[in-house]
Design a protein around this motif. Structure first.
Motif, mmCIF file in Angstrom:
data_model
loop_
_atom_site.group_PDB
_atom_site.id
_atom_site.type_symbol
_atom_site.label_atom_id
_atom_site.label_comp_id
_atom_site.label_asym_id
_atom_site.label_seq_id
_atom_site.Cartn_x
_atom_site.Cartn_y
_atom_site.Cartn_z
ATOM 1 N N ALA A 105 99.741 -39.714 35.319
ATOM 2 C CA ALA A 105 99.849 -38.559 34.432
ATOM 3 C C ALA A 105 98.460 -38.096 34.006
ATOM 4 C CB ALA A 105 100.668 -38.920 33.202
ATOM 5 N N PRO A 106 98.217 -36.799 33.946
ATOM 6 C CA PRO A 106 96.917 -36.302 33.489
ATOM 7 C C PRO A 106 96.738 -36.502 31.995
ATOM 8 C CG PRO A 106 98.421 -34.473 33.847
ATOM 9 C CD PRO A 106 99.135 -35.715 34.329
ATOM 10 N N ALA A 107 95.479 -36.487 31.561
ATOM 11 C CA ALA A 107 95.184 -36.688 30.141
ATOM 12 C C ALA A 107 95.764 -35.576 29.276
ATOM 13 C CB ALA A 107 93.670 -36.777 29.942
ATOM 14 N N GLN A 108 95.967 -34.394 29.872
ATOM 15 C CA GLN A 108 96.506 -33.279 29.090
ATOM 16 C C GLN A 108 97.928 -33.564 28.608
ATOM 17 O OE1 GLN A 108 94.793 -33.029 31.805
ATOM 18 N NE2 GLN A 108 93.041 -31.737 31.312
ATOM 19 N N ALA A 109 98.577 -34.574 29.172
ATOM 20 C CA ALA A 109 99.931 -34.904 28.758
ATOM 21 C C ALA A 109 99.954 -35.698 27.456
ATOM 22 C CB ALA A 109 100.631 -35.708 29.865
ATOM 23 N N LEU A 110 98.799 -36.030 26.909
ATOM 24 C CA LEU A 110 98.739 -36.779 25.654
ATOM 25 C C LEU A 110 99.268 -35.924 24.514
ATOM 26 C CD1 LEU A 110 95.192 -38.380 26.036
ATOM 27 C CD2 LEU A 110 97.393 -39.519 26.347
ATOM 28 N N GLY A 111 99.944 -36.583 23.577
ATOM 29 C CA GLY A 111 100.445 -35.886 22.419
ATOM 30 C C GLY A 111 99.391 -35.761 21.332
ATOM 31 N N PRO A 112 99.697 -35.063 20.237
ATOM 32 C CA PRO A 112 98.740 -34.923 19.125
ATOM 33 C C PRO A 112 98.351 -36.293 18.564
ATOM 34 C CG PRO A 112 100.579 -33.390 18.891
ATOM 35 C CD PRO A 112 100.948 -34.325 20.002
ATOM 36 N N GLY A 113 97.067 -36.498 18.398
ATOM 37 C CA GLY A 113 96.581 -37.760 17.856
ATOM 38 C C GLY A 113 96.552 -38.908 18.837
ATOM 39 N N GLN A 114 96.915 -38.658 20.097
ATOM 40 C CA GLN A 114 96.896 -39.723 21.095
ATOM 41 C C GLN A 114 95.609 -39.675 21.918
ATOM 42 O OE1 GLN A 114 100.583 -39.176 23.342
ATOM 43 N NE2 GLN A 114 101.482 -40.908 22.223
ATOM 44 N N TYR A 115 95.211 -40.846 22.386
ATOM 45 C CA TYR A 115 93.991 -40.977 23.171
ATOM 46 C C TYR A 115 94.264 -41.860 24.387
ATOM 47 C CZ TYR A 115 91.416 -39.074 19.209
ATOM 48 O OH TYR A 115 90.956 -38.257 18.211
ATOM 49 N N LEU A 116 93.582 -41.527 25.473
ATOM 50 C CA LEU A 116 93.619 -42.377 26.650
ATOM 51 C C LEU A 116 92.528 -43.429 26.506
ATOM 52 C CD1 LEU A 116 94.854 -42.897 29.469
ATOM 53 C CD2 LEU A 116 93.022 -41.466 30.411
ATOM 54 N N TYR A 117 92.954 -44.662 26.409
ATOM 55 C CA TYR A 117 92.025 -45.776 26.224
ATOM 56 C C TYR A 117 91.760 -46.430 27.575
ATOM 57 C CZ TYR A 117 90.476 -50.524 25.046
ATOM 58 O OH TYR A 117 89.797 -51.713 24.977
ATOM 59 N N THR A 118 90.487 -46.645 27.888
ATOM 60 C CA THR A 118 90.105 -47.349 29.111
ATOM 61 C C THR A 118 89.117 -48.447 28.751
ATOM 62 O OG1 THR A 118 88.311 -45.772 29.577
ATOM 63 C CG2 THR A 118 90.456 -45.353 30.608
ATOM 64 N N GLU A 119 89.275 -49.569 29.419
ATOM 65 C CA GLU A 119 88.368 -50.699 29.208
ATOM 66 C C GLU A 119 87.891 -51.204 30.564
ATOM 67 O OE1 GLU A 119 88.330 -55.254 27.366
ATOM 68 O OE2 GLU A 119 90.181 -54.069 27.402
ATOM 69 N N SER A 120 86.600 -51.452 30.652
ATOM 70 C CA SER A 120 86.031 -51.987 31.879
ATOM 71 C C SER A 120 84.961 -53.012 31.534
ATOM 72 C CB SER A 120 85.435 -50.876 32.756
ATOM 73 O OG SER A 120 84.361 -50.238 32.087
ATOM 74 N N VAL A 121 84.733 -53.919 32.436
ATOM 75 C CA VAL A 121 83.656 -54.899 32.299
ATOM 76 C C VAL A 121 82.814 -54.820 33.557
ATOM 77 C CG1 VAL A 121 84.950 -56.446 30.784
ATOM 78 C CG2 VAL A 121 85.126 -56.719 33.258
ATOM 79 N N GLY A 122 81.599 -55.284 33.449
ATOM 80 C CA GLY A 122 80.721 -55.222 34.608
ATOM 81 C C GLY A 122 79.370 -55.832 34.312
ATOM 82 N N ALA A 123 78.431 -55.538 35.175
ATOM 83 C CA ALA A 123 77.065 -56.032 35.012
ATOM 84 C C ALA A 123 76.121 -55.043 35.662
ATOM 85 C CB ALA A 123 76.909 -57.415 35.633
ATOM 86 N N VAL A 124 74.951 -54.898 35.045
ATOM 87 C CA VAL A 124 73.945 -53.936 35.505
ATOM 88 C C VAL A 124 72.635 -54.679 35.729
ATOM 89 C CG1 VAL A 124 72.677 -51.832 34.941
ATOM 90 C CG2 VAL A 124 75.058 -52.085 34.218
ATOM 91 N N LEU A 125 71.948 -54.326 36.801
ATOM 92 C CA LEU A 125 70.653 -54.934 37.090
ATOM 93 C C LEU A 125 69.566 -54.288 36.246
ATOM 94 C CD1 LEU A 125 68.800 -56.759 38.868
ATOM 95 C CD2 LEU A 125 68.638 -54.797 40.442
ATOM 96 N N TYR A 126 68.781 -55.120 35.569
ATOM 97 C CA TYR A 126 67.610 -54.661 34.835
ATOM 98 C C TYR A 126 66.385 -55.355 35.423
ATOM 99 C CZ TYR A 126 70.321 -52.363 31.175
ATOM 100 O OH TYR A 126 71.153 -51.513 30.474
ATOM 101 N N VAL A 127 65.308 -54.593 35.591
ATOM 102 C CA VAL A 127 64.061 -55.139 36.125
ATOM 103 C C VAL A 127 62.941 -54.752 35.185
ATOM 104 C CG1 VAL A 127 62.460 -55.219 38.061
ATOM 105 C CG2 VAL A 127 64.918 -54.962 38.489
#
Length: 342
Positions: A105-127
């Motif tokens: 479903a697209p995000a536009q289908a969200l109702g009033p006051g609703q939010y699409l929550y996403t969670e991700s984990v990862g790692a980034v190279l720093y030099v």
């Protein structure tokens, strides 16, 4: 002694048929054959029948034999552990992923006051450059909240760095244990920012049709001049998929564009950064000395995550195949308030 042997001993021996009985039985059999042939013969046609090429005889299998053949076929095309057959190509995986994205479903289908929550984990190279380069992977946990207009919040929390080699830790100690910057962030998101636009590209949102999106990404790739166009387009596909507000239609188009690129390989035995098994498509980018891999769930073809590993002669002086970055998508849910968690 078996039951069959016992029956054979108890049963009286059958008398041998007389010659007359044999002739009578043979005549009856011939009559039955003649009647069967007459019933099966086609009705006479008004016009003379056309001559047909001789056909191979077909033999009907008994029901049990046919079932055995079907079972044998299933064994041949299946796998030992009962898993689904492996995809035929990287393009097949990407087409399946596009179909799966379209069902979301697209995000536009969200109702009033609703939010699409996403969670991700990862790692980034720093030099950190100095007398000796200090290389480390910094783990990150990212959470985002977006409403139907694209407004919301984004947080990124770093974890304890992991040294890529013992020499990196020694270089850090020799440098006086300097503070190592991380990627922490806690910022508001605005629909005007359009997070579905990869960094460094044009400000207009990504098209959601494969043809228009391919034209857009190829134009951006030609401007980047960091790698051959096809390889740069694949990198841009990965960049766009990493954005929190990319719509299902845009993701589907991104997969379709990637499916058309030459040089995309298939790995049927892949794992994301958290260890989840899946099937992956990958592109080598020799100009950047790295390989980008997109890992999908083997059954649903949803994107599990992506990994970046080094190729030979990379600028980081790391062994080939060293993982220098990864992202794994953990959760997606609809919540009833900003910064709320499912």
């Amino acid at each position: 002694m078996s039951d069959l042997d016992l029956l054979r001993q108890l049963a009286a021996p059958a008398p041998a048929p007389t010659p007359e009985a044999q002739r009578t039985a043979l005549q009856a059999l011939e009559r039955h054959i003649a009647l069967a042939r007459a019933a099966a013969a086609p009705a006479p046609a008004a016009a003379p029948p056309r001559r047909r090429a001789p056909r191979r005889r077909r033999f009907a299998l008994p029901a049990m034999a046919a079932a055995a053949v079907a079972a044998a076929v299933l064994v041949l095309v299946g796998t030992d552990d009962g898993a689904a057959p492996a995809p035929a190509s990287a393009a097949t995986v990407l087409h399946h992923a596009a179909a799966a994205a379209r069902e979301q479903a697209p995000a536009q289908a969200l109702g009033p006051g609703q939010y699409l929550y996403t969670e991700s984990v990862g790692a980034v190279l720093y030099v950190t450059q100095g007398a000796q380069a200090i290389r480390r992977l910094v783990p990150l946990r990212r959470e985002a909240w977006r409403d139907g207009d694209g407004d919301g919040w984004l947080t990124s929390r770093p974890g304890t760095p992991t040294w890529l080699t013992p020499g990196d830790h020694d270089a850090w100690v020799a440098a006086g244990r300097p503070h190592l910057g991380t990627g922490a962030s806690d910022v508001a998101l605005s629909g005007a920012d359009r997070a579905d636009v990869p960094p460094g590209t044009k400000t207009a949102p990504l098209p959601s049709t494969p043809a228009a999106l391919a034209q857009r990404l190829r134009a951006d790739a030609a401007d980047a001049k960091g790698a051959p166009v096809d390889q740069q387009v694949f990198l841009e596909v990965g960049d766009a998929l990493r954005q929190v507000s990319t719509t299902p239609a845009q993701r589907a188009a991104l997969y379709e564009v990637a499916a058309q690129l030459p040089g995309v390989g298939l790995s049927d035995d892949a794992r994301d950064g958290t260890g989840r098994a899946g099937v992956a498509v990958a592109m080598d980018v020799p100009g950047k000395a790295m390989r980008l891999e997109l890992v999908f769930d083997r059954d649903t073809y949803t994107l599990l995550g992506e990994t970046t590993t080094t190729l030979a002669d990379n600028p980081y002086n790391l062994p080939e195949g060293t993982r220098i970055g990864w992202t794994a998508h953990v959760r997606t849910a609809v919540v009833d308030g900003i910064r709320q968690r499912p």
